[in-house]
Scaffold this active site. Sequence first.
Site, short mmCIF file in Angstrom:
data_model
loop_
_atom_site.label_atom_id
_atom_site.label_comp_id
_atom_site.label_asym_id
_atom_site.label_seq_id
_atom_site.Cartn_x
_atom_site.Cartn_y
_atom_site.Cartn_z
N HIS A 160 0.83 -1.21 0.00
CA HIS A 160 0.00 0.00 0.00
C HIS A 160 0.87 1.26 0.00
O HIS A 160 0.68 2.17 -0.82
CB HIS A 160 -0.91 -0.02 1.23
CG HIS A 160 -1.78 1.18 1.36
ND1 HIS A 160 -3.11 1.17 1.02
CD2 HIS A 160 -1.53 2.45 1.81
CE1 HIS A 160 -3.64 2.37 1.23
NE2 HIS A 160 -2.70 3.16 1.72
N GLU A 161 1.83 1.32 0.92
CA GLU A 161 2.68 2.51 1.00
C GLU A 161 3.51 2.68 -0.26
O GLU A 161 3.75 3.81 -0.72
CB GLU A 161 3.59 2.42 2.23
CG GLU A 161 2.87 2.34 3.56
CD GLU A 161 1.87 3.48 3.77
OE1 GLU A 161 2.09 4.58 3.24
OE2 GLU A 161 0.86 3.25 4.45
N HIS A 217 3.49 6.51 -7.23
CA HIS A 217 2.78 7.68 -7.74
C HIS A 217 3.70 8.91 -7.69
O HIS A 217 3.78 9.69 -8.65
CB HIS A 217 1.52 7.92 -6.91
CG HIS A 217 0.50 8.78 -7.58
ND1 HIS A 217 -0.68 9.14 -6.97
CD2 HIS A 217 0.48 9.39 -8.79
CE1 HIS A 217 -1.39 9.91 -7.78
NE2 HIS A 217 -0.70 10.08 -8.89
#
Length: 782
Positions: free
Chosen positions: A562-563, A569
């Site tokens: 997730h991180e 991004h």
Amino acid sequence: MLISPCRLHRASFRPIALVQHRLPRRLAFAAASHSHAPTTQDDNVLRHVFDSQSFWRNFRHTGGFTATQPKGLFCNQYLTQPQGFLDFSRATVEKCQRLVVNVVGASTKGERCRIPYFLDRLSDSLCRVLDMADFVRSTHPDSSWQKTATEAYAMLFQYMNVLNTTPDLKAQLEAALGDPEVRAGWTSEEKMVAQILLKDFSKSAIDLPDEKRQAFVDFSNRISQLGTKFIKDMRPELPSISFQHRQLRDVDPLVLQHVTRRHLTGVSIPTVGPVAITALRSMKDEAARHKLYIAGRSALKSQLQTLQEFLQTRAKVANLSGYRSYADMNLSDKLAQSPAAVHSFLAALSKDNESQTQQEMEEMLFLKKLEKGDEDTSIQIEPWDRDYYQTQLANKQRSRSRRPDFLSAYFSLGTVMQGLSRLFTQLYGVRFEPAPITPGEVWDPGVRRLDVIDEDKGRIAVLYCDLFARPGKSPNPAHFTLRCSRRISNSEITEASVSHPNLDPMQVINDGMAISHDASTDTTYQLPTIALICDFEEPSDRHSNSEEPTLLSFRNVQTIFHEMGHAIHSILGRTACQVVSGTRCATDFAELPSVLMEHFAADAHVLGLFARHWRTDAPLPYEMVAERLAIERRGQGVETEHQILLAMLDQAYHSDLPLTMEGGFDSTKVLQDVWDRYGSVKEPRESSAQGFFGHLVEYGGTYYSYLFDRAIAGKVWQVVFDGGRHGAAIRREGGRRFRDEVLRWGGSKDGWKCLAGLLGVERLRDGGPEAMAEVGKWGIKD
């Protein structure tokens, strides 16, 4: 605000309960298989720098640097010592003052054409200090660094507020935007930057008369104070309560032994925290569960007063800025755009989730009646029953599988980092390369540095991994953008050469931090610098011949995936303008890459790239993961409903109710009304759980965002990556599509247009309530 460090995503936004509940599981299924992944020398080094303490100690000094060559924290030339933060701040203010002169003094069309460029540089200069200072004051273990970082933050924040209330800056931006010839000379990114900054100006009361503008400033300062106080004072009226020994007989004694206080009549346990959560999941005595549930959701009365003033002051700020409510103001630059659109999404999602929630409620009710041996139709599931019976159902399924859980043995931290690098190579053509540490570069000896290498462009980012626990460190996983990507213009290089003729212009422009130059296009970029924070146990080196690495639970694997979704991004959102780079997009779009990564974490082909037993090198049997996913998906409908209720409560609190509610604002009544109207189970009247809803402070009016991005991520996973079928999760085709339509734009392209292009659904392009409702109809498909 014209310039704000809050335009980046810092700590990862994960859903919460008002007090205590199981975090939702966001997983996907795939057919079991194992994918071939090539092994390289760098790939093996990547694994060893995280898995072997002795290897890391040797590797971190291989760059040939000496203690007499300090490069500074993050290689920033100012940060060789704590006092350097203040020097950095003063130098930044001087640089900003020169940029302000360029904007305010612009009079010709050519000069006005450069206003977005100069404002972007202004934002970049401020955020370099603010974002680093914000990180250091919360993460650095040395109090002297924390102190000067806090002082630097305060200095720059105060200066930023002066800029945000400087009418000449807004007037010049408006004049430039109002001139078609000037706009024609802007890139699409510069047009987006100008629009974003003008919207931010509209929220800063810059056009108000002096008296009202001062009221706005006073209200804003009060909101900051109240928000800090609300977070700090989140604790129950009763820190512990007593139970008879028999009421706790079903609770694991190992959990109780270190935190309970025993006395003649029974045992006292905390009302919030891990012990209370475990007790609610395992206490068979319903009266005891009820007692603990209420105690853990009863906030201090002073906390409710703080919340009331906080919400009312936010509403007053919105009114001063010309908005009906705080939600109207805060949503104006999000994909949702309005509270009505948020309601359309939540209503559609609730309808999609209804049947699954009902089925899960019936399963729990069946167990409750069976346990009580009573077919009384008046028996129903109460709020304090949910965790208990969900746990019972999960235990039944777990016992049927009869397979011990040894998943962590296949997930050493080094192999997971290796797997992420391999996955990103497959999808995006980028990989992680461990780098030696220069003196003074990191804040703790356990921090690893990874350079991110693009197969065509070379080094494109720097990633610091602070993944191991230490005393005083926050246990919460987080992603920090310490510095964003930005293109450095040739005119800026010339400017630096003239102002500092005896220095390297890049050193002047970038404070000594990393840059990259593409000779073929003659373009130079400052590289995004990112920090990932986790709280894993450090690998052991107590055995000289066989070190045991840090082994991650499957939940921790999901967390780091997730991180890393936020990180990729930031890495691939390489824009010319800093204001819109990486995760600096709309809040309700920022979680999409990170939530999507959780689907990859559960895919068989992705796991086949790296998941092997740390001692035997045997590949992971995917059936173990499939069984875990099946167990953890239990209760997903009820959990989703709970998150929908919290999102609805957030909307209600940030509507006009704080100032218009008949009989005066009552936050407890608002909570009860939301649960009564939309929930499967009513909230007890004696509960005041809103006193623990900390996300109200940071995400006022946007708590729906996580559900929104989960729905989108599920759709993207199915459409773009074919649900992981036939190895689609590791194919370049899907990665290229997601990169080209979403990641590379950062915040420079409207999120709805990104989604329309990515999914091939043109009716999404213009957004609005109908588009929000359509996303809600997709449901949560984990």
